[in-house]
Design an enzyme around this catalytic site. Sequence first.
Site, mmCIF file in Angstrom:
data_model
loop_
_atom_site.group_PDB
_atom_site.id
_atom_site.type_symbol
_atom_site.label_atom_id
_atom_site.label_comp_id
_atom_site.label_asym_id
_atom_site.label_seq_id
_atom_site.Cartn_x
_atom_site.Cartn_y
_atom_site.Cartn_z
ATOM 1 N N TRP A 184 0.856 -1.190 0.000
ATOM 2 C CA TRP A 184 0.000 0.000 0.000
ATOM 3 C C TRP A 184 0.892 1.239 0.000
ATOM 4 C CZ3 TRP A 184 -0.153 4.068 3.562
ATOM 5 C CH2 TRP A 184 -1.064 5.072 3.209
ATOM 6 N N GLU A 225 -3.238 -3.203 -2.079
ATOM 7 C CA GLU A 225 -4.359 -2.580 -1.359
ATOM 8 C C GLU A 225 -4.747 -1.267 -2.050
ATOM 9 O OE1 GLU A 225 -3.401 -1.460 2.659
ATOM 10 O OE2 GLU A 225 -5.472 -0.953 3.157
ATOM 11 N N LYS A 227 -7.123 2.354 -2.414
ATOM 12 C CA LYS A 227 -7.633 3.398 -1.524
ATOM 13 C C LYS A 227 -8.377 4.445 -2.332
ATOM 14 C CE LYS A 227 -6.312 6.019 2.525
ATOM 15 N NZ LYS A 227 -5.305 6.264 3.536
ATOM 16 N N ASP A 259 -9.567 -2.867 2.038
ATOM 17 C CA ASP A 259 -9.654 -2.293 3.387
ATOM 18 C C ASP A 259 -11.021 -1.614 3.429
ATOM 19 O OD1 ASP A 259 -9.602 -0.152 5.350
ATOM 20 O OD2 ASP A 259 -7.436 -0.449 5.511
ATOM 21 N N HIS A 262 -11.635 2.105 2.821
ATOM 22 C CA HIS A 262 -11.115 2.721 1.610
ATOM 23 C C HIS A 262 -12.110 2.846 0.464
ATOM 24 C CE1 HIS A 262 -6.639 1.894 2.762
ATOM 25 N NE2 HIS A 262 -7.328 2.512 3.699
ATOM 26 N N HIS A 286 -8.422 -5.835 5.039
ATOM 27 C CA HIS A 286 -8.069 -5.040 6.212
ATOM 28 C C HIS A 286 -9.388 -4.668 6.858
ATOM 29 C CE1 HIS A 286 -3.728 -3.449 5.444
ATOM 30 N NE2 HIS A 286 -3.777 -4.733 5.761
ATOM 31 N N ASP A 294 -11.823 7.683 6.120
ATOM 32 C CA ASP A 294 -10.964 6.538 6.434
ATOM 33 C C ASP A 294 -10.299 6.771 7.789
ATOM 34 O OD1 ASP A 294 -9.055 4.445 6.211
ATOM 35 O OD2 ASP A 294 -7.617 5.851 5.342
ATOM 36 N N ASP A 296 -10.109 4.870 10.617
ATOM 37 C CA ASP A 296 -9.450 3.799 11.350
ATOM 38 C C ASP A 296 -9.800 3.760 12.833
ATOM 39 O OD1 ASP A 296 -7.695 2.404 9.296
ATOM 40 O OD2 ASP A 296 -7.193 4.508 8.956
ATOM 41 N N ASP A 326 -6.855 -3.561 10.843
ATOM 42 C CA ASP A 326 -6.067 -2.367 10.500
ATOM 43 C C ASP A 326 -6.771 -1.115 11.004
ATOM 44 O OD1 ASP A 326 -4.407 -0.450 9.483
ATOM 45 O OD2 ASP A 326 -5.076 -0.655 7.404
HETATM 46 C C1 RNT Z 1 -3.685 3.087 4.925
HETATM 47 C C2 RNT Z 1 -3.824 1.634 4.707
HETATM 48 C C3 RNT Z 1 -2.685 0.798 5.201
HETATM 49 C C4 RNT Z 1 -2.185 1.218 6.554
HETATM 50 C C5 RNT Z 1 -1.191 0.277 7.177
HETATM 51 C C6 RNT Z 1 -0.511 0.874 8.347
HETATM 52 O O1 RNT Z 1 -4.781 3.795 4.571
HETATM 53 O O2 RNT Z 1 -5.020 1.192 5.269
HETATM 54 O O3 RNT Z 1 -3.061 -0.530 5.194
HETATM 55 O O4 RNT Z 1 -3.222 1.419 7.454
HETATM 56 O O5 RNT Z 1 -0.330 -0.185 6.229
HETATM 57 ZN ZN ZN Z 2 -5.331 -0.910 5.296
#
Ligand code: RNT
Ligand code: ZN
Length: 418
Positions: A184, A225, A227, A259, A262, A286, A294, A296, A326
């Site tokens: 990523w 990955e 986004k 993820d 994303h 993720h 996003d 988290d 994640d």
């Molecule tokens: C970032 C991605 C990625 C990170 C990690 C730390 O938007 O989700 O996966 O969160 O690699």
């Molecule tokens: Zn991620």
Amino acid sequence: MTVKERYASAKEIYAKAGTDTDAAIAKLKEVPVSLHCWQGDDVIGFDHDGPLTGGIQTTGSYPGKARTPQELMQDIEEVLKLTPGKKKLNLHASYAVFENGKFADRDRLEPEHFAKWVEFAKAHHMGLDFNPTFFSHDKMKDGLTLSSPDEETRRFWIQHGRACIRISEYFAKETGMPCVMNIWTGDGSKDVPADRLGPRERYKASIEEIIAQPHDPKLVKPCVESKVFGIGVESYTVGSAEFALSFAASHEGCLPLMDNGHYHPTEMVSDKIPALLAFFPEIALHITRPVRWDSDHVVLFDDETKEMAKEIVRNNALGRVHMALDYFDASINRICAWTVGFRSWQKALLQAMCTPYESLKKLQDGAQWTELMVRQEEQKMMPFGDVWNEYCEQCGTPEDSWFEEALRYEKEVLAKRV
Ligand code: RNT
Ligand code: ZN
């Protein structure tokens, strides 16, 4: 009533509805879920002094974050004590452990820089997953890495990716479990670009060079990955959904990684999982909780979390979906953030395993939509909490005492980190 007595009663109720809860509990114990090391120190790592950059951000400054590999390992050990279920440990390259002051830059990383983590994983019978770190580093040029127009910059990051393939293979050989290696980057632009294709062509060529690093595909599973946007990278993301998916679809052995933070807020990763399972032998996830962006946040036992677990379990895809957490919340006790997120995903998996999908699928295929609605609503009121408590007891991580233990740890260990 004791946990056992309540479980005996729940087991009977579930059996009548067609579910073997003993089998569900036994099954969940064998399913690995990857625990991300980066919740413990706000995604900083040990190879630089600078801030977190590259389109991701933590918010908050709750005291007690891990500052050294020893502290991070100690914290992870605490989380292992507080969470049921089988784990892998998910590392980032920025968590390399340099012994005796011997520093190596990211393009020069070697297995030896992760020997301490291998030792740690082995001691806890965990597999290891890995991530090259394409952020928080001064070799990012104008915010770009693998898509940079500057050839020297791009080469540096390709070398980093290739080094990480070698380290991933070392992890797999040492632990006896395959290593999922996720690529990523936050490459993109804050404002409207004049060229959207050029960066993507360079990104594609870079990832091709990374995965061309010789490796055994049974041991190392490279992923891409996607986004939608990042902080400071709002207008254009090189590794968009279409880019990542097309890359994985056209490169044998490369997995798409979704993820669930994303995508646009009305897009559901739960619905995307079966779409990808129709085409890919293996995919990766993720698991996070996006709040408006996003963000988290810690994974909770909420509707979309449950829905994602259902799609994996009812499609018999536990062996095909690599699941990793994640998220990174710096505003609350980090041990609890880790623990609640891990426990939430375990709950979602267990509840999915306790649902009689064969009979529900028959109702759908017979177009019995009224009964399907009624039965699915009934499922929501099943005594799931009693099955969960039994599972936690069997794993030695009771639901009613983990928080007290986390508070003790905060008082005795975290509060002393000043
Ligand atoms: C970032 C991605 C990625 C990170 C990690 C730390 O938007 O989700 O996966 O969160 O690699
Ligand atoms: Zn991620």
